[in-house]
Design a protein around this motif. Structure first.
Motif, PDB file in Angstrom:
ATOM      1  N   GLN A   1       1.056  -4.214 -19.716  1.00 48.72           N
ATOM      2  CA  GLN A   1       2.187  -4.610 -20.532  1.00 48.72           C
ATOM      3  C   GLN A   1       3.438  -4.667 -19.653  1.00 48.72           C
ATOM      4  N   PRO A   2       4.460  -5.471 -20.023  1.00 48.35           N
ATOM      5  CA  PRO A   2       5.731  -5.404 -19.299  1.00 48.35           C
ATOM      6  C   PRO A   2       6.275  -3.983 -19.349  1.00 48.35           C
ATOM      7  N   GLY A   3       6.857  -3.536 -18.234  1.00 44.29           N
ATOM      8  CA  GLY A   3       7.333  -2.162 -18.239  1.00 44.29           C
ATOM      9  C   GLY A   3       8.191  -1.824 -17.039  1.00 44.29           C
ATOM     10  N   TYR A   4       8.716  -0.607 -17.055  1.00 43.76           N
ATOM     11  CA  TYR A   4       9.548  -0.075 -15.970  1.00 43.76           C
ATOM     12  C   TYR A   4       8.846   1.139 -15.375  1.00 43.76           C
ATOM     13  N   ILE A   5       8.897   1.269 -14.055  1.00 42.78           N
ATOM     14  CA  ILE A   5       8.209   2.356 -13.380  1.00 42.78           C
ATOM     15  C   ILE A   5       9.173   3.096 -12.462  1.00 42.78           C
ATOM     16  N   SER A   6       8.895   4.390 -12.278  1.00 42.23           N
ATOM     17  CA  SER A   6       9.776   5.246 -11.495  1.00 42.23           C
ATOM     18  C   SER A   6       8.931   6.221 -10.681  1.00 42.23           C
ATOM     19  N   PRO A   7       9.362   6.573  -9.465  1.00 38.15           N
ATOM     20  CA  PRO A   7       8.632   7.577  -8.692  1.00 38.15           C
ATOM     21  C   PRO A   7       8.751   8.973  -9.293  1.00 38.15           C
ATOM     22  N   PHE A   8       9.579   9.129 -10.317  1.00 37.67           N
ATOM     23  CA  PHE A   8       9.767  10.427 -10.962  1.00 37.67           C
ATOM     24  C   PHE A   8       8.966  10.548 -12.258  1.00 37.67           C
ATOM     25  N   SER A   9       8.077   9.599 -12.501  1.00 41.07           N
ATOM     26  CA  SER A   9       7.257   9.642 -13.711  1.00 41.07           C
ATOM     27  C   SER A   9       5.893   9.035 -13.428  1.00 41.07           C
ATOM     28  N   SER A  10       4.849   9.625 -14.013  1.00 36.18           N
ATOM     29  CA  SER A  10       3.484   9.096 -13.854  1.00 36.18           C
ATOM     30  C   SER A  10       3.153   8.043 -14.885  1.00 36.18           C
ATOM     31  N   SER A  11       4.061   7.799 -15.815  1.00 36.78           N
ATOM     32  CA  SER A  11       3.867   6.749 -16.807  1.00 36.78           C
ATOM     33  C   SER A  11       5.115   5.881 -16.862  1.00 36.78           C
ATOM     34  N   THR A  12       5.019   4.735 -17.497  1.00 34.89           N
ATOM     35  CA  THR A  12       6.160   3.835 -17.567  1.00 34.89           C
ATOM     36  C   THR A  12       7.331   4.512 -18.282  1.00 34.89           C
ATOM     37  N   VAL A  13       8.533   4.078 -17.956  1.00 35.81           N
ATOM     38  CA  VAL A  13       9.742   4.703 -18.498  1.00 35.81           C
ATOM     39  C   VAL A  13      10.549   3.674 -19.276  1.00 35.81           C
ATOM     40  N   GLU A  14      11.484   4.184 -20.093  1.00 41.22           N
ATOM     41  CA  GLU A  14      12.320   3.302 -20.917  1.00 41.22           C
ATOM     42  C   GLU A  14      13.458   2.701 -20.103  1.00 41.22           C
ATOM     43  N   GLU A  15      14.001   3.485 -19.166  1.00 40.45           N
ATOM     44  CA  GLU A  15      15.109   3.013 -18.334  1.00 40.45           C
ATOM     45  C   GLU A  15      15.069   3.781 -17.023  1.00 40.45           C
ATOM     46  N   TYR A  16      15.992   3.482 -16.134  1.00 41.16           N
ATOM     47  CA  TYR A  16      16.030   4.095 -14.807  1.00 41.16           C
ATOM     48  C   TYR A  16      14.705   3.902 -14.057  1.00 41.16           C
ATOM     49  N   GLY A  17      14.185   2.691 -14.167  1.00 34.49           N
ATOM     50  CA  GLY A  17      12.968   2.350 -13.447  1.00 34.49           C
ATOM     51  C   GLY A  17      13.044   0.928 -12.923  1.00 34.49           C
ATOM     52  N   LEU A  18      12.082   0.563 -12.091  1.00 32.70           N
ATOM     53  CA  LEU A  18      11.990  -0.797 -11.589  1.00 32.70           C
ATOM     54  C   LEU A  18      11.189  -1.638 -12.571  1.00 32.70           C
ATOM     55  N   GLU A  19      11.693  -2.831 -12.859  1.00 34.84           N
ATOM     56  CA  GLU A  19      10.977  -3.724 -13.769  1.00 34.84           C
ATOM     57  C   GLU A  19       9.763  -4.306 -13.057  1.00 34.84           C
ATOM     58  N   PHE A  20       8.634  -4.343 -13.737  1.00 38.04           N
ATOM     59  CA  PHE A  20       7.405  -4.870 -13.156  1.00 38.04           C
ATOM     60  C   PHE A  20       6.725  -5.709 -14.217  1.00 38.04           C
ATOM     61  N   GLY A  21       6.583  -7.008 -13.969  1.00 43.74           N
ATOM     62  CA  GLY A  21       6.047  -7.978 -14.923  1.00 43.74           C
ATOM     63  C   GLY A  21       5.052  -7.433 -15.923  1.00 43.74           C
ATOM     64  N   HIS A  22       3.850  -7.121 -15.483  1.00 42.99           N
ATOM     65  CA  HIS A  22       2.827  -6.487 -16.306  1.00 42.99           C
ATOM     66  C   HIS A  22       2.242  -5.336 -15.501  1.00 42.99           C
ATOM     67  N   VAL A  23       2.258  -4.157 -16.079  1.00 44.61           N
ATOM     68  CA  VAL A  23       1.860  -2.967 -15.342  1.00 44.61           C
ATOM     69  C   VAL A  23       1.018  -2.065 -16.233  1.00 44.61           C
ATOM     70  N   ALA A  24       0.122  -1.312 -15.608  1.00 45.19           N
ATOM     71  CA  ALA A  24      -0.646  -0.321 -16.347  1.00 45.19           C
ATOM     72  C   ALA A  24       0.290   0.762 -16.868  1.00 45.19           C
ATOM     73  N   GLY A  25      -0.096   1.414 -17.946  1.00 45.40           N
ATOM     74  CA  GLY A  25       0.767   2.413 -18.550  1.00 45.40           C
ATOM     75  C   GLY A  25       0.970   3.639 -17.687  1.00 45.40           C
TER      76      GLY A  25
ATOM     77  N   THR B   1       0.830  -1.205   0.000  1.00 41.84           N
ATOM     78  CA  THR B   1       0.000   0.000   0.000  1.00 41.84           C
ATOM     79  C   THR B   1       0.869   1.261   0.000  1.00 41.84           C
ATOM     80  N   GLY B   2       2.159   1.114  -0.292  1.00 44.05           N
ATOM     81  CA  GLY B   2       3.055   2.237  -0.531  1.00 44.05           C
ATOM     82  C   GLY B   2       3.432   2.274  -2.001  1.00 44.05           C
ATOM     83  N   TRP B   3       4.435   3.127  -2.326  1.00 44.03           N
ATOM     84  CA  TRP B   3       4.869   3.187  -3.723  1.00 44.03           C
ATOM     85  C   TRP B   3       5.514   1.862  -4.125  1.00 44.03           C
ATOM     86  N   PRO B   4       5.278   1.336  -5.341  1.00 45.25           N
ATOM     87  CA  PRO B   4       4.485   1.937  -6.406  1.00 45.25           C
ATOM     88  C   PRO B   4       3.037   1.476  -6.463  1.00 45.25           C
TER      89      PRO B   4
END
Length: 315
Positions: free
Chosen positions: A186-210, A163-166
């Motif tokens: 979709q498979p993707g990377y997420i970051s606390p510095f972006s409201s949408s998935t990122v190309e790099e500098y993010g945490l990998e998350f199996g399948h995630v909302a955009g 119940t915390g980030w992300p």
């Protein structure tokens, strides 16, 4: 012996710390030596406090993964806790073996339910403590909370991880086809510095909302929606280790018990335990980062030497 930390440090124990370091960091009950502190065992001090209010005789854990938290539960609460239910859509052989081994050591009675949480909760086994750490999206968690609220009556703790980030406001899933809108993931990377998935500098998350969203997305959103429809439930939320929420039906607890539960959120000893674990993890991460930098420098120097040698040959 020199310690070189990796993603998985499951063989390390507090005894591996130097004597004076161990004195400074404390007993570290439940501490996960992996660099990614994803296990709910890191909240051991909180669970110890809750057990003084309401000790579980039957525990259900949704989302077993590698069974590290399952092992913690059996070691901490068996044999006084009489029954453990472990629920996952697929059990790894390593998880099965770890549970069986720990049960043998602790004399814990357990059952494995290889099925979706919705199917398990229809069994109406009415556990005392539920640990919810399966699929990390609002749709699934809200269904789980509603099913638990309908199952039997009386005292219970419902403990929701992430119940915390992300995952508080960002839907993720291990099985998109089980959800009403599988195409949203979709498979993707997420970051606390972006409201949408990122190309790099993010945490990998199996399948995630955009995108992250406070409108119908995330585990915390599911908890808040449930609380809005079940106003008798109390709620404690903790930020460290990806976030944890504790829910309980207040009317089934005495005024004194409710007061003791609510005090947990402001108990300085619990936060001191969190800080010690987070500080040791920070130091381990820093050592690993610096070591990775040194390794990369050596590799870069080697590449440059090879390039210079090829240049000198005209190649």
């Amino acid at each position: 012996m020199e310690k070189k930390f990796s993603w998985d440090n499951s063989e390390l124990t507090p005894d591996d710390l130097s004597p004076l370091s161990r004195e400074l960091f404390g007993d570290l009950e439940g501490f996960q030596f992996d660099l990614n502190l994803y296990s709910m065992s890191n909240y051991a001090e909180l669970f110890n406090r809750l057990a003084t209010v309401f000790y579980p005789r039957h525990i259900a854990e949704v989302g077993v993964f590698e069974a590290r938290f399952s092992s913690y539960l059996m070691k901490s609460f068996a044999p006084r806790c009489q029954s453990f239910d472990f629920i996952d859509v697929t059990f790894r052989n390593s998880a099965r073996n770890r549970i069986a081994q720990c049960a043998g050591e602790t004399r814990a009675s357990y059952q494995l339910f290889e099925e979706r949480s919705a199917d398990y909760l229809r069994r109406d086994r009415a556990a005392d403590w539920y640990f919810i750490d399966g699929d990390h999206n609002s749709e699934t968690v809200r269904e789980e909370l509603d099913a638990i609220a309908r199952s039997g009556s009386g005292r219970r703790f419902v403990i929701c991880h992430d119940t915390g980030w992300p995952c508080a406001r960002w839907d993720g899933t291990y099985d998109p086809e089980a959800l009403s809108t599988p195409g949203d993931f979709q498979p993707g990377y997420i970051s606390p510095f972006s409201s949408s998935t990122v190309e790099e500098y993010g945490l990998e998350f199996g399948h995630v909302a955009g995108e992250e969203s406070g409108d119908g997305s995330g585990v915390l959103t599911a908890v808040e929606d449930f609380l809005g429809a079940n106003r008798d439930y109390g709620h404690l939320r903790f930020v460290p280790f990806f976030g944890l929420s504790v829910l309980w039906p207040r009317r089934h607890f005495s005024d004194e018990d409710n007061r003791r539960i609510e005090q947990s959120v402001s108990d300085p000893e619990i936060y001191a335990d969190f800080v010690k674990k987070l500080e040791l993890n920070r130091v381990m991460l820093l050592i690993s980062l610096q070591r990775a930098g040194r390794v990369w420098k050596k590799q870069r120097d080697f590449i440059n030497r090879l390039r210079n040698r090829l240049d000198s040959r005209g190649e």
